[in-house]
Each structure stands twice: as C-alpha cells, then as structure tokens.
Scaffold this active site. Structure first.
Site, short mmCIF file in Angstrom:
data_model
loop_
_atom_site.label_atom_id
_atom_site.label_comp_id
_atom_site.label_asym_id
_atom_site.label_seq_id
_atom_site.Cartn_x
_atom_site.Cartn_y
_atom_site.Cartn_z
N GLY A 12 0.77 -1.24 0.00
CA GLY A 12 0.00 0.00 0.00
C GLY A 12 0.80 1.29 0.00
O GLY A 12 0.28 2.33 0.40
N ASN A 14 1.65 3.01 -2.60
CA ASN A 14 0.99 3.92 -3.55
C ASN A 14 -0.32 4.44 -2.98
O ASN A 14 -0.69 5.60 -3.19
CB ASN A 14 0.76 3.23 -4.89
CG ASN A 14 2.04 3.17 -5.70
OD1 ASN A 14 2.46 4.17 -6.29
ND2 ASN A 14 2.70 2.02 -5.69
N LYS A 65 -17.08 -14.17 -9.52
CA LYS A 65 -16.46 -12.85 -9.57
C LYS A 65 -17.51 -11.75 -9.71
O LYS A 65 -17.39 -10.67 -9.14
CB LYS A 65 -15.50 -12.81 -10.77
CG LYS A 65 -14.69 -11.56 -10.86
CD LYS A 65 -13.73 -11.68 -12.04
CE LYS A 65 -12.57 -10.75 -11.86
NZ LYS A 65 -11.28 -11.39 -11.88
N MET A 90 -4.07 -7.12 -6.95
CA MET A 90 -3.54 -8.27 -7.70
C MET A 90 -4.65 -9.15 -8.27
O MET A 90 -4.67 -10.36 -8.06
CB MET A 90 -2.62 -9.09 -6.80
CG MET A 90 -1.49 -8.29 -6.18
SD MET A 90 -0.49 -7.42 -7.41
CE MET A 90 0.43 -8.81 -8.04
N ARG A 91 -5.55 -8.53 -9.02
CA ARG A 91 -6.72 -9.28 -9.48
C ARG A 91 -7.20 -8.62 -10.77
O ARG A 91 -7.22 -7.39 -10.85
CB ARG A 91 -7.78 -9.14 -8.38
CG ARG A 91 -8.96 -10.04 -8.47
CD ARG A 91 -9.69 -10.00 -7.14
NE ARG A 91 -8.92 -10.63 -6.09
CZ ARG A 91 -8.83 -11.94 -5.91
NH1 ARG A 91 -9.51 -12.76 -6.68
NH2 ARG A 91 -8.08 -12.43 -4.94
N ASN A 107 -4.71 2.39 -13.44
CA ASN A 107 -3.79 1.47 -12.77
C ASN A 107 -2.37 2.00 -12.90
O ASN A 107 -2.04 2.68 -13.86
CB ASN A 107 -3.89 0.09 -13.42
CG ASN A 107 -2.97 -0.93 -12.77
OD1 ASN A 107 -2.87 -1.00 -11.54
ND2 ASN A 107 -2.28 -1.72 -13.57
N HIS A 109 1.64 0.69 -13.06
CA HIS A 109 2.41 -0.53 -13.33
C HIS A 109 3.90 -0.18 -13.41
O HIS A 109 4.27 0.80 -14.05
CB HIS A 109 1.93 -1.16 -14.64
CG HIS A 109 2.59 -2.46 -14.93
ND1 HIS A 109 2.24 -3.63 -14.28
CD2 HIS A 109 3.62 -2.77 -15.75
CE1 HIS A 109 3.02 -4.60 -14.71
NE2 HIS A 109 3.86 -4.12 -15.60
C1 GRF Z 1 3.57 -1.23 -7.41
O1 GRF Z 1 4.84 -1.50 -7.95
C2 GRF Z 1 2.56 -1.06 -8.51
O2 GRF Z 1 3.09 -0.47 -9.66
C3 GRF Z 1 2.15 -2.47 -8.80
O3 GRF Z 1 2.11 -3.09 -7.53
C4 GRF Z 1 3.02 -2.43 -6.65
C5 GRF Z 1 2.25 -2.04 -5.44
O4 GRF Z 1 3.08 -1.51 -4.43
N1 GRF Z 1 0.91 -2.52 -9.53
P1 GRF Z 1 2.41 -0.86 -3.14
O5 GRF Z 1 1.47 -1.88 -2.54
O6 GRF Z 1 1.67 0.38 -3.59
O7 GRF Z 1 3.54 -0.53 -2.22
#
Ligand code: GRF
Length: 190
Positions: A12, A14, A65, A90-91, A107, A109
């Site tokens: 978390g 981000n 789902k 992650m889904r 999103n 990435h």
């Molecule tokens: C990040 O690298 C993001 O780009 C990817 O998953 C990771 C999540 O990191 N989708 P965090 O949980 O925000 O620390």
C-alpha cells in the site's frame, strides 16, 4: 470534489502516496474508500492511520467474480465514487466493474508498458538486463496491463542491485501517481 476509491492487495505505499496528497491538498479529491481483497494486508493499517473507510472482502467467499464485484459496486455507488485507482490490486477486473467505471478506472504498473506486463515486471526487466526501466499509468480494460496510457516516466539504471532499482521505481511511482490523479481530477467536470 471527486471521490476516489483505491483498490489494493498488499503493502500500500501507492495508496499512502495518494491518501497523503489528498489529505494535504496537493490533490483536490477525497479518498472515500479503500477496497482490499486480502484480509490482513498492510494497506489496511495505512488506511486506519488516515481514517479512511475500508472495505475488506475475501473473493473466495463469493460464488462468482460477478457476485464479488456487485458487492463492491454497491459500496462504490453508495459512496458516490468518481474514480477507481488500482494500486497493487492483484486481481483482474471483471465486466461488472469495468462497465460501471469505463474510462474512470486507472492502474499503475512498474514498467514501460507494453513491455513487461504482469506481476513480476521489475524482476523480469532486471533479469533481461535492461538499462531503462519505468513506470506507467493507464486506463483499465479487460486486458491485463492494457488500456490507454495516461502517463509514463523512464528510469535509467545501469546498476546491478535489484533492491536499489525497486526503491527507485517506487519513488517515481508515488510521484507520478500523485501528478496524474491530480490532473485527472482537476480536468474532470462531474
Ligand atoms: C507497485 O509496484 C505497482 O506499480 C504495482 O504493484 C506495486 C504495489 O506496491 N501494480 P504498493 O502496494 O503500492 O507498495
């Protein structure tokens, strides 16, 4: 002011970058909800620290789902959510949420998409011996890590320390996600 829902499954960082920027006014939007699909994830602690309401669901306990996503959607509607920000969720998103939030779901990435899609992007790019890495923010569609690119930043790195590289990438992620959400919520008129 736009209402954001952030979806996350794990650490978390981000989530916290966005929550902090909304809390101190760098982004003029409100983080109205954290949606987490992993009971016990550290992101739930972070939300508590910010006083952000959290919806924690275990997808395994739903027959499908679509059922799982319908429950989320009801909460998003109740909170009048304008944007969904995926941050380490992650889904794959299913049609129920995709249709309801078309062009309003983004999103982040950790690669220069379309290169290195999937859950192990940083390690795969590192093992391939790249010397330019990066971060991408894109609209979410049914295609994994697909969808129109909204922002991208390149990160040159020629060292051989994976931890150091990950740290650099996460630092850029936090900055780029804040900048991008700031622009999107500023541009939106609803
Ligand atoms: C990040 O690298 C993001 O780009 C990817 O998953 C990771 C999540 O990191 N989708 P965090 O949980 O925000 O620390």
């Amino acid at each position: 002011m736009d209402n954001l829902a952030i979806f996350a499954s794990g650490n978390g960082s981000n989530f916290e970058a966005l929550a902090a920027a909304c809390a101190d006014g760098r982004i003029s939007a409100h983080v109205a909800l954290l949606v987490c699909d992993r009971p016990g994830a550290y992101v739930i602690e972070r939300a508590r620290k910010f006083g952000i309401e959290t919806l924690v669901l275990d997808p395994k306990t739903y027959p499908s789902k679509a059922d799982y996503e319908r429950e989320i959607l009801a909460r998003l509607d109740a909170k009048r959510i304008d944007w969904i920000c995926l941050a380490g969720y992650m889904r794959l998103i299913g049609p129920t949420l995709l249709e309801a939030f078309e062009d309003r779901m983004i999103n982040i990435h950790p690669s220069l998409l379309p290169a290195y899609k999937g859950a192990h992007a940083i390690r795969e790019a590192f093992e391939a011996g790249e010397n330019i890495y990066g971060v991408t923010i894109h609209l979410v569609t049914s295609e994994l890590d697909g969808g129109r690119i909204l922002a991208q930043e390149r990160i040159p790195y020629t060292g051989r320390d994976l931890d150091e590289l990950e740290q650099m990438i996460h630092t850029v992620e936090h900055k780029l996600y804040v900048e991008t959400v700031k622009k999107l919520t500023h541009e939106s008129t609803h």
